[in-house]
Design a protein around this motif. Structure first.
Motif, PDB file in Angstrom:
ATOM      1  N   ASP A   1      10.401   7.361   9.912  1.00 17.73           N
ATOM      2  CA  ASP A   1      10.638   7.020  11.314  1.00 17.73           C
ATOM      3  C   ASP A   1      11.301   5.647  11.435  1.00 17.73           C
ATOM      4  O   ASP A   1      11.694   5.040  10.423  1.00 17.73           O
ATOM      5  N   LYS A   2      11.399   5.135  12.663  1.00 21.83           N
ATOM      6  CA  LYS A   2      12.085   3.856  12.881  1.00 21.83           C
ATOM      7  C   LYS A   2      11.366   2.692  12.228  1.00 21.83           C
ATOM      8  O   LYS A   2      11.988   1.655  11.953  1.00 21.83           O
ATOM      9  N   ARG A   3      10.092   2.841  11.948  1.00 24.74           N
ATOM     10  CA  ARG A   3       9.371   1.794  11.229  1.00 24.74           C
ATOM     11  C   ARG A   3       9.793   1.731   9.767  1.00 24.74           C
ATOM     12  O   ARG A   3       9.613   0.724   9.097  1.00 24.74           O
ATOM     13  N   GLY A   4      10.329   2.846   9.267  1.00 27.24           N
ATOM     14  CA  GLY A   4      10.610   2.962   7.845  1.00 27.24           C
ATOM     15  C   GLY A   4       9.438   3.564   7.094  1.00 27.24           C
ATOM     16  O   GLY A   4       9.296   3.351   5.887  1.00 27.24           O
ATOM     17  N   LEU A   5       8.612   4.350   7.802  1.00 25.72           N
ATOM     18  CA  LEU A   5       7.429   4.982   7.213  1.00 25.72           C
ATOM     19  C   LEU A   5       7.467   6.488   7.464  1.00 25.72           C
ATOM     20  O   LEU A   5       8.018   6.943   8.475  1.00 25.72           O
ATOM     21  N   ILE A   6       6.866   7.253   6.556  1.00 28.85           N
ATOM     22  CA  ILE A   6       6.631   8.661   6.824  1.00 28.85           C
ATOM     23  C   ILE A   6       5.546   8.742   7.898  1.00 28.85           C
ATOM     24  O   ILE A   6       4.493   8.122   7.773  1.00 28.85           O
ATOM     25  N   HIS A   7       5.808   9.479   8.944  1.00 29.81           N
ATOM     26  CA  HIS A   7       4.911   9.522  10.096  1.00 29.81           C
ATOM     27  C   HIS A   7       3.539  10.087   9.720  1.00 29.81           C
ATOM     28  O   HIS A   7       3.407  10.916   8.810  1.00 29.81           O
ATOM     29  N   GLU A   8       2.520   9.648  10.449  1.00 33.55           N
ATOM     30  CA  GLU A   8       1.140  10.043  10.155  1.00 33.55           C
ATOM     31  C   GLU A   8       0.942  11.555  10.190  1.00 33.55           C
ATOM     32  O   GLU A   8       0.184  12.108   9.382  1.00 33.55           O
ATOM     33  N   ARG A   9       1.605  12.246  11.092  1.00 28.47           N
ATOM     34  CA  ARG A   9       1.434  13.702  11.166  1.00 28.47           C
ATOM     35  C   ARG A   9       2.023  14.393   9.945  1.00 28.47           C
ATOM     36  O   ARG A   9       1.469  15.360   9.439  1.00 28.47           O
ATOM     37  N   ASP A  10       3.144  13.879   9.470  1.00 32.05           N
ATOM     38  CA  ASP A  10       3.737  14.417   8.246  1.00 32.05           C
ATOM     39  C   ASP A  10       2.832  14.137   7.049  1.00 32.05           C
ATOM     40  O   ASP A  10       2.641  15.001   6.185  1.00 32.05           O
ATOM     41  N   LEU A  11       2.273  12.927   7.020  1.00 30.42           N
ATOM     42  CA  LEU A  11       1.370  12.566   5.925  1.00 30.42           C
ATOM     43  C   LEU A  11       0.166  13.503   5.866  1.00 30.42           C
ATOM     44  O   LEU A  11      -0.244  13.944   4.789  1.00 30.42           O
ATOM     45  N   GLU A  12      -0.386  13.796   7.023  1.00 35.85           N
ATOM     46  CA  GLU A  12      -1.548  14.682   7.076  1.00 35.85           C
ATOM     47  C   GLU A  12      -1.212  16.060   6.530  1.00 35.85           C
ATOM     48  O   GLU A  12      -1.965  16.645   5.756  1.00 35.85           O
ATOM     49  N   ARG A  13      -0.033  16.570   6.912  1.00 34.36           N
ATOM     50  CA  ARG A  13       0.354  17.897   6.455  1.00 34.36           C
ATOM     51  C   ARG A  13       0.637  17.912   4.950  1.00 34.36           C
ATOM     52  O   ARG A  13       0.260  18.847   4.243  1.00 34.36           O
ATOM     53  N   LEU A  14       1.282  16.870   4.457  1.00 32.22           N
ATOM     54  CA  LEU A  14       1.571  16.795   3.029  1.00 32.22           C
ATOM     55  C   LEU A  14       0.285  16.747   2.217  1.00 32.22           C
ATOM     56  O   LEU A  14       0.180  17.393   1.154  1.00 32.22           O
ATOM     57  N   ASN A  15      -0.689  16.017   2.698  1.00 25.30           N
ATOM     58  CA  ASN A  15      -1.958  15.934   1.998  1.00 25.30           C
ATOM     59  C   ASN A  15      -2.668  17.283   1.997  1.00 25.30           C
ATOM     60  O   ASN A  15      -3.249  17.697   0.987  1.00 25.30           O
ATOM     61  N   GLU A  16      -2.614  17.989   3.124  1.00 26.00           N
ATOM     62  CA  GLU A  16      -3.200  19.327   3.192  1.00 26.00           C
ATOM     63  C   GLU A  16      -2.534  20.267   2.187  1.00 26.00           C
ATOM     64  O   GLU A  16      -3.211  21.037   1.492  1.00 26.00           O
ATOM     65  N   LEU A  17      -1.229  20.198   2.130  1.00 25.90           N
ATOM     66  CA  LEU A  17      -0.492  21.054   1.209  1.00 25.90           C
ATOM     67  C   LEU A  17      -0.872  20.762  -0.235  1.00 25.90           C
ATOM     68  O   LEU A  17      -1.157  21.677  -1.020  1.00 25.90           O
ATOM     69  N   GLY A  18      -0.858  19.483  -0.590  1.00 27.54           N
ATOM     70  CA  GLY A  18      -1.204  19.114  -1.963  1.00 27.54           C
ATOM     71  C   GLY A  18      -2.621  19.514  -2.326  1.00 27.54           C
ATOM     72  O   GLY A  18      -2.871  20.017  -3.431  1.00 27.54           O
ATOM     73  N   ASN A  19      -3.554  19.303  -1.410  1.00 32.02           N
ATOM     74  CA  ASN A  19      -4.942  19.675  -1.702  1.00 32.02           C
ATOM     75  C   ASN A  19      -5.077  21.175  -1.915  1.00 32.02           C
ATOM     76  O   ASN A  19      -5.799  21.628  -2.816  1.00 32.02           O
ATOM     77  N   HIS A  20      -4.389  21.952  -1.091  1.00 29.77           N
ATOM     78  CA  HIS A  20      -4.455  23.404  -1.258  1.00 29.77           C
ATOM     79  C   HIS A  20      -3.915  23.830  -2.624  1.00 29.77           C
ATOM     80  O   HIS A  20      -4.544  24.635  -3.330  1.00 29.77           O
ATOM     81  N   LEU A  21      -2.756  23.305  -2.989  1.00 30.99           N
ATOM     82  CA  LEU A  21      -2.138  23.708  -4.248  1.00 30.99           C
ATOM     83  C   LEU A  21      -2.975  23.257  -5.440  1.00 30.99           C
ATOM     84  O   LEU A  21      -3.161  24.011  -6.406  1.00 30.99           O
ATOM     85  N   ARG A  22      -3.469  22.031  -5.375  1.00 28.36           N
ATOM     86  CA  ARG A  22      -4.294  21.551  -6.495  1.00 28.36           C
ATOM     87  C   ARG A  22      -5.558  22.379  -6.651  1.00 28.36           C
ATOM     88  O   ARG A  22      -5.954  22.723  -7.776  1.00 28.36           O
ATOM     89  N   GLU A  23      -6.191  22.712  -5.546  1.00 32.67           N
ATOM     90  CA  GLU A  23      -7.439  23.473  -5.615  1.00 32.67           C
ATOM     91  C   GLU A  23      -7.181  24.911  -6.063  1.00 32.67           C
ATOM     92  O   GLU A  23      -7.919  25.463  -6.884  1.00 32.67           O
ATOM     93  N   THR A  24      -6.133  25.517  -5.529  1.00 34.83           N
ATOM     94  CA  THR A  24      -5.839  26.905  -5.872  1.00 34.83           C
ATOM     95  C   THR A  24      -5.513  27.076  -7.345  1.00 34.83           C
ATOM     96  O   THR A  24      -5.988  28.020  -7.990  1.00 34.83           O
ATOM     97  N   PHE A  25      -4.724  26.165  -7.900  1.00 36.52           N
ATOM     98  CA  PHE A  25      -4.248  26.349  -9.272  1.00 36.52           C
ATOM     99  C   PHE A  25      -4.978  25.455 -10.285  1.00 36.52           C
ATOM    100  O   PHE A  25      -4.490  25.238 -11.388  1.00 36.52           O
ATOM    101  N   ARG A  26      -6.149  24.983  -9.897  1.00 38.53           N
ATOM    102  CA  ARG A  26      -6.931  24.139 -10.810  1.00 38.53           C
ATOM    103  C   ARG A  26      -7.554  24.949 -11.934  1.00 38.53           C
ATOM    104  O   ARG A  26      -7.527  24.539 -13.103  1.00 38.53           O
ATOM    105  N   ASP A  27      -8.120  26.101 -11.623  1.00 41.42           N
ATOM    106  CA  ASP A  27      -8.861  26.889 -12.619  1.00 41.42           C
ATOM    107  C   ASP A  27      -8.152  28.203 -12.884  1.00 41.42           C
ATOM    108  O   ASP A  27      -8.049  29.063 -12.002  1.00 41.42           O
TER     109      ASP A  27
END
Length: 488
Positions: free
Chosen positions: A327-353
């Motif tokens: 965004d204009k601050r030069g940061l990835i917006h908080e809503r995008d961050l939340e979604r990226l974290n959700e995505l990563g957590n899902h993938l890590r948990e699904t393919f962990r075992d």
């Protein structure tokens, strides 16, 4: 050339032996990485700039490249491609060949170099770094004077190739507009490619380039059968529409393009004399636009939408390039961050075992002691099971140590040996001892993630119903997902 009169076994065997280069293989194994679109457009609320923007507009107040890297890593990404110059011509590094750069902006008091900051943040964070450089420059006066502009572009390209460490990718699009003098710019693609090969030999050239092709859209849609082995003319830089071209032997072959549904089936490749390894990249943005717009803060793609693209792309023999616009601050917006974290957590948990790790593997046959069924479970991409050469149908079965519930199966070919599997079926042995079909598919390639409704079973059988010359399989994983998402 249409292979008329040539035994099918000969041209099928030749197609099976087309393999990736080392740079293509390294790129494919990255699987999932980021695009960062950030320039004066972020501050003018535009998607395409005009080239006459005042550099003073570029004034991020909290820019933090390390935050971008952390965001990428939270989602499980392995690399980052920065739009160093978009069509407006504004350079995110202090180029010596134009004054339309960050040096003329108030950011870092005119002493900043965003390309360097991002490259260094990537190295610190363990991500690979790539660059995007738009061939179309709406600011540069020489655009449209082909010889002059190509020299200018090569100078800027050289700066990026030599000043920022090792690159995994140089990303070009084919945008081309009229120059101020009314002449059409002719890009010197061979010279661009030659300079990249000289200075960054490990970098793939995407998607107007010889290494990686565009999947055909920017919506994240993928084919059900994504071939890496395609006719050589697919490397053409211009958008190809279905047409006919005369070929060497005087016959005619259908000319296919990036948006066609079938790029590499037997029916297609039998009509072409030269085939190449040219794998696909799927690109889309986490928001409707490629640059940040505050009006889109409530339109960030849902977890279900991102997973559908991920399973279709990474799970469908392609890679996934997801755009994250600061965004204009030069940061990835908080809503995008939340979604990226959700995505990563899902993938890590699904393919962990991997539920298959303790399984016993058996197969219809094996090509010697170096290619036994057990090779699909050793976690080594360099080892693989294969039946004898010339055996195009085969099966491989995993006996699990007990009953398990699962809804994901990951198959991987040994693509150093080519792309072979053309059609397959998966069956599971359920609690009553009967076999139930749970999935049927076509190509596997580097990776196929098979998604289906949860099943409880104690054995899984892969039946390869059609392949080229003989199939290979380097990985066979069984997993259970952790969230409800769209079935791919």
């Amino acid at each position: 050339m249409v292979h008329s009169g040539t035994p099918a076994s000969d041209w099928i065997k030749a197609a099976a032996r087309i393999v990736p280069s080392e740079r293509q293989l390294a790129w494919q194994e990255m699987e999932f990485y980021a695009f960062i679109h950030f320039t004066v457009n972020t501050f003018t609320d535009r998607e395409w700039g005009t080239g006459d923007e005042d550099p003073a507009l570029f004034a991020p107040t909290e820019l933090d490249a390390r935050q971008w890297v952390r965001a990428c890593k939270s989602a499980g990404m392995t690399g980052l491609i920065l739009t160093c110059k978009h069509h407006d011509g504004f350079c995110l590094w202090p180029s010596k060949h134009t004054d339309h750069t960050v040096s003329a902006s108030p950011w870092r008091e005119g002493r900043g170099d965003l390309v360097r900051e991002v490259a260094e943040a990537c190295r610190e964070g363990g991500l690979r770094f790539g660059i995007y450089l738009s061939p179309w420059d709406r600011h540069e006066p020489s655009y449209g004077d082909s010889a002059r502009y190509n020299a200018f572009f090569l100078n800027q390209l050289r700066e990026l190739l030599t000043g920022y460490g090792e690159l995994f990718c140089v990303w070009f699009d084919g945008a081309c507009g009229e120059g101020p003098n009314g002449k059409r710019q002719e890009y010197d693609w061979p010279a661009y490619y030659a300079l990249i090969r000289e200075l960054q030999p490990g970098a793939v050239i995407s998607v107007c380039g010889p290494d990686v092709r565009w999947c055909g859209n920017e919506a994240g849609c993928v084919r059900s059968s994504e071939w890496s082995v395609v006719p050589a003319h697919m490397q053409d830089n211009e958008k190809i529409q279905a047409e006919s071209q005369q070929v060497d032997d005087g016959q005619f072959a259908s000319r296919i393009g990036t948006q066609d549904d079938d790029l590499g089936s037997r029916e297609v490749i039998r009509r072409h004399s030269r085939l190449i390894w040219y794998p696909a990249e799927v690109n889309t943005s986490i928001r409707p636009g490629w640059f940040y717009h505050a009006s889109e803060d409530d339109q960030v793609k849902s977890l279900e939408e991102l997973l559908a693209v991920y399973y279709g792309a990474v799970g469908g023999n392609a890679t996934f390039l997801l755009n994250l616009p600061p965004d204009k601050r030069g940061l990835i917006h908080e809503r995008d961050l939340e979604r990226l974290n959700e995505l990563g957590n899902h993938l890590r948990e699904t393919f962990r075992d991997n539920l298959a790790l303790l399984a016993r593997a058996e197969a219809s046959e094996a090509r010697g002691e170096k290619h036994t069924p057990a090779m699909v479970l050793d976690g080594d991409k360099q080892t693989y099971w294969s039946p004898r050469e010339g055996t195009e149908q085969a099966w491989l079965q995993l006996e699990l140590p007990g009953r398990a519930i699962f809804d994901r199966i990951v198959l991987m070919e040994h693509i150093r040996s080519g792309q072979r599997i053309e059609r397959f079926r998966l069956d599971a042995r359920t609690c009553d001892g009967s076999w139930q079909e749970i999935y049927c598919g076509t190509v596997v390639g580097y990776k196929r993630i098979c998604c289906f409704d949860p099943v409880e079973a104690d054995a899984v059988r892969l039946t390869i119903e059609q392949s080229r010359w003989c199939p290979t399989l380097s990985g066979f994983g069984i997993y259970r997902s952790t969230a409800k998402e769209a079935r791919a």
